[in-house]
Design an enzyme around this catalytic site. Structure first.
Site, mmCIF file in Angstrom:
data_model
loop_
_atom_site.group_PDB
_atom_site.id
_atom_site.type_symbol
_atom_site.label_atom_id
_atom_site.label_comp_id
_atom_site.label_asym_id
_atom_site.label_seq_id
_atom_site.Cartn_x
_atom_site.Cartn_y
_atom_site.Cartn_z
ATOM 1 N N GLN A 106 5.515 3.710 8.725
ATOM 2 C CA GLN A 106 4.817 4.023 9.965
ATOM 3 C C GLN A 106 5.770 4.251 11.133
ATOM 4 O OE1 GLN A 106 1.835 4.832 9.821
ATOM 5 N NE2 GLN A 106 1.156 3.938 7.895
ATOM 6 N N HIS A 110 -3.781 0.974 11.106
ATOM 7 C CA HIS A 110 -4.275 2.099 11.899
ATOM 8 C C HIS A 110 -5.138 1.616 13.064
ATOM 9 C CE1 HIS A 110 -2.519 4.308 8.769
ATOM 10 N NE2 HIS A 110 -3.577 4.750 8.123
ATOM 11 N N HIS A 160 8.227 0.387 7.452
ATOM 12 C CA HIS A 160 9.231 1.455 7.350
ATOM 13 C C HIS A 160 8.591 2.835 7.379
ATOM 14 C CE1 HIS A 160 8.073 1.326 3.050
ATOM 15 N NE2 HIS A 160 8.466 2.589 3.030
ATOM 16 N N HIS A 183 -1.195 4.626 -6.124
ATOM 17 C CA HIS A 183 -2.218 5.667 -6.255
ATOM 18 C C HIS A 183 -1.645 6.932 -6.887
ATOM 19 C CE1 HIS A 183 -0.453 5.668 -2.155
ATOM 20 N NE2 HIS A 183 -0.297 6.952 -2.406
ATOM 21 N N ASP A 202 -5.611 0.446 6.746
ATOM 22 C CA ASP A 202 -6.687 0.508 7.739
ATOM 23 C C ASP A 202 -6.453 -0.488 8.873
ATOM 24 O OD1 ASP A 202 -7.785 2.375 6.084
ATOM 25 O OD2 ASP A 202 -9.772 1.451 5.986
ATOM 26 N N ARG A 237 6.859 -5.442 -4.646
ATOM 27 C CA ARG A 237 5.962 -4.523 -3.938
ATOM 28 C C ARG A 237 6.047 -3.201 -4.680
ATOM 29 N NH1 ARG A 237 6.687 0.678 -1.209
ATOM 30 N NH2 ARG A 237 5.115 0.828 0.403
ATOM 31 N N LEU A 238 4.932 -2.734 -5.220
ATOM 32 C CA LEU A 238 4.894 -1.541 -6.063
ATOM 33 C C LEU A 238 4.551 -0.334 -5.196
ATOM 34 C CD1 LEU A 238 2.786 -3.156 -8.916
ATOM 35 C CD2 LEU A 238 5.270 -2.967 -8.813
ATOM 36 N N ASP A 239 5.473 0.597 -5.108
ATOM 37 C CA ASP A 239 5.319 1.750 -4.227
ATOM 38 C C ASP A 239 4.242 2.705 -4.717
ATOM 39 O OD1 ASP A 239 6.374 3.544 -2.033
ATOM 40 O OD2 ASP A 239 6.805 4.831 -3.755
ATOM 41 N N GLY A 244 9.356 5.267 10.261
ATOM 42 C CA GLY A 244 10.268 6.288 9.750
ATOM 43 C C GLY A 244 9.645 7.636 9.492
ATOM 44 N N GLU A 266 1.141 -1.010 -3.068
ATOM 45 C CA GLU A 266 0.876 -0.076 -1.971
ATOM 46 C C GLU A 266 -0.124 0.938 -2.492
ATOM 47 O OE1 GLU A 266 2.801 3.394 0.872
ATOM 48 O OE2 GLU A 266 3.685 2.921 -1.077
#
Length: 565
Positions: free
Chosen positions: A373, A307, A371, A244, A304, A239-241, A375, A278
């Site tokens: 949403q 949310h 983590h 963007h 989205d 999983r690539l943080d 933390g 991400e």
């Protein structure tokens, strides 16, 4: 053989055994010297400045400022020869933080609880970042020495043992990696070469040099790091943080190059290898195959969907939840993937995104909690069990790849705070205020505990006595039943968004979702609502008082049911 890249240096030395040894310069600014016996401690000196850890250190037993230790991957005895990987399609992911998942806070502590995860029915364990960090506790996104593994968790052999155990339990492993920045403590890369942009950066640190002078070697540093986890640690995906925040203006983007390298490795090792990005760009080109002009990520986090679920289940409408407070937003994400697909984003003050036409749902990793949403809320608070019944019902019957966050399956009451252990006084003293400033405008009354206090970390550990108690045990049973239903009914794993139908009644706060021969009916209202459905059988319900009489479904307040036509 010791090797390090230091293109601008006039002299590089490796120190071990109490003496410094000169290194020989070779093509491309690389320096080499004989040595590198397993378990040997060493450091580098650059033009008389040092000692520094190895930029590619595989082990840092003394912390981020200490010497490196030689570690050879081939000394570990793997037992997962029968593991042939796991495709992301149809899978369920479980995200966890090693330090707070168990009382031990170690890889072994996770391994000891794999029976719980296998019994839950998930397919992948997603581990938050594991490189060395300052101090003894951290989320992991302040990591440095990216080729090494945090000693407090168990070091490189500990991680390999966990991956080995996961594979024996039938679970794939996804590792969270951070390539958009490095932590401020123990970050010595700039002493060796042009690893960072001078003028570009983000809230979290200097931007990595992916497109400037010297960036060929910098890109290789990160690509080979990714290949190390997949090849030498037998990890099944990354999983690539925050991709963007990657600054790259080259014709071939870093992510595209990485995708090609990972696909080549997958062919060589004979098992699926997955890249999950991400990204908050809402750009379907992220998950479009390279041969179709995309970047070739296999999946991307989709905020989205989170949310829309969160806003409608909790009633929160502050900050970025403001555009998602109607059931029509939920209907749109379930049928289109993105809500903002060129529409105006009030949080950003501009239009955002583009349509995800034709993108299969499995390419979107979606959650009701993760983590960030949890933390990034000042009190690290989670959804309540009654909220989770509704949220999980929507998530686990969706056409997307669902992801759970540790403890949500039983409605954990323990918070998940943001925590650090910086040893530099200026970083330790300012961390709480920095966090407050980062979330100005989110509508929070910022009463977060101090990130550096040990109690903040300890309070975030899961309570493993909870799953056997009362409503926690009942919620755990609901999650198990939902996941089992998802795996038994192909209509629920069908990723074709154009086959999802959603009917919304905003006045009564009711949604009915059509997934092939199944109907998912959800009541968001504070009172009971009758729903007329052409359904013949009730398969699963979040509330024992749900009743189907003829074609009328009686849904109690804030409940969800899955039915068969």
């Amino acid at each position: 053989m010791f090797e390090v890249w230091a293109p601008a240096a006039a002299r590089v030395e490796v120190e071990h055994g109490g003496a410094r040894h000169p290194m020989a310069r070779s093509e491309g600014g690389r320096w080499t010297a004989p040595g590198d016996e397993h378990d040997l401690d060493y450091t580098f000196w650059v033009d008389g400045d040092g000692p520094f850890p190895d930029p590619r250190t595989r082990r840092q037993p003394y912390g981020v400022n200490g010497p490196s230790r030689v570690y050879h991957h081939d000394r570990f005895a793997w037992t997962d020869q029968s593991w042939h990987g796991r495709d992301l399609r149809g899978g369920v992911i479980y995200e966890l933080h090693v330090g707070t998942f168990s009382p031990e806070g170690t890889f072994q502590g996770v391994a000891d609880r794999l029976d719980h995860l296998a019994g839950l029915g998930v397919d992948f364990v997603e581990i938050m970042p594991v490189p060395p960090v300052p101090g003894k506790r951290n989320w992991g996104y302040d990591g440095v020495d990216l080729y090494a593994v945090f000693e407090e968790y168990g070091g490189p052999d500990g991680l390999k043992s966990l991956v080995d155990a996961c594979h024996r339990a039938g679970l794939g492993v996804i590792l969270d990696v951070v390539y958009n920045h490095l932590g401020p403590s123990g970050n010595y890369l700039a002493r060796f070469g042009p690893y960072f942009h001078d003028a570009k950066g983000s809230y979290w640190g200097d931007a990595v040099n992916l497109d400037g002078p010297g960036s060929d070697e910098v890109r290789r540093y990160f690509i080979e790091n990714a290949l190390q986890w997949l090849r030498d640690y037998h990890v099944d995906g990354l999983r690539l943080d925050a991709v963007h925040a990657l600054h790259d203006k080259r014709a071939v983007h870093f992510l595209e190059e990485l995708s090609a390298e990972v696909d080549a490795l997958s062919a060589a090792v004979g098992r699926p290898l997955t890249l999950i990005a991400e990204s908050d760009l809402n750009d379907p080109r992220m998950v479009t195959p390279r041969e179709a002009g995309g970047l070739g990520m296999h999946a991307a986090w989709n905020d989205d969907v989170h949310h829309a679920i969160h806003a409608n289940v909790t009633g929160e409408s502050n900050a970025y939840y403001g555009d998602f407070a109607t059931l029509s937003s939920l209907a749109k994400v379930l049928t289109s993937g993105y809500f903002h697909d060129g529409t105006y984003s009030s949080f950003r003050g501009r239009s955002h995104g583009r349509p995800a036409t034709g993108v299969p749902g499995h390419r979107f990793v979606c959650c009701a909690q993760n983590h960030d949403q949890i933390g990034n809320r000042p009190e690290g608070d989670r959804m309540r069990p009654d909220q989770l019944r509704l949220a999980s019902g929507l998530l686990l019957t969706s056409p997307f790849t669902p992801m759970l966050f540790m403890g949500e399956e039983w409605g954990a009451t323990t918070p998940f705070y943001f925590f650090t252990d910086h040893f530099e006084p200026h970083l330790a003293a300012g961390e709480g205020e920095r966090r407050r400033r980062e979330f100005e405008g989110f509508g929070y009354d910022w009463k977060a505990p101090e990130p550096g206090d040990e109690t903040t970390f300890l309070s975030s550990k899961l309570d493993w006595e909870e799953p056997a108690k009362g409503e926690h045990a009942a919620l755990l049973g609901w999650y198990r039943d939902l996941i089992a239903l998802r795996k038994s009914r192909p209509d629920l794993t069908d990723p074709r968004l154009d086959r999802v139908r959603v009917e919304v009644d905003e006045d009564r706060r009711v949604v009915v979702i059509e997934r092939g021969s199944l109907r998912i009916a959800a009541n968001f209202a504070e009172g009971p609502v009758p729903v007329r459905l052409a359904a013949s059988r009730l398969l699963l319900a979040s509330d024992d008082s749900v009743r189907l009489t003829g074609h009328v479904l009686d849904l109690p307040a804030r409940s969800l049911a899955v039915l068969e036509v």
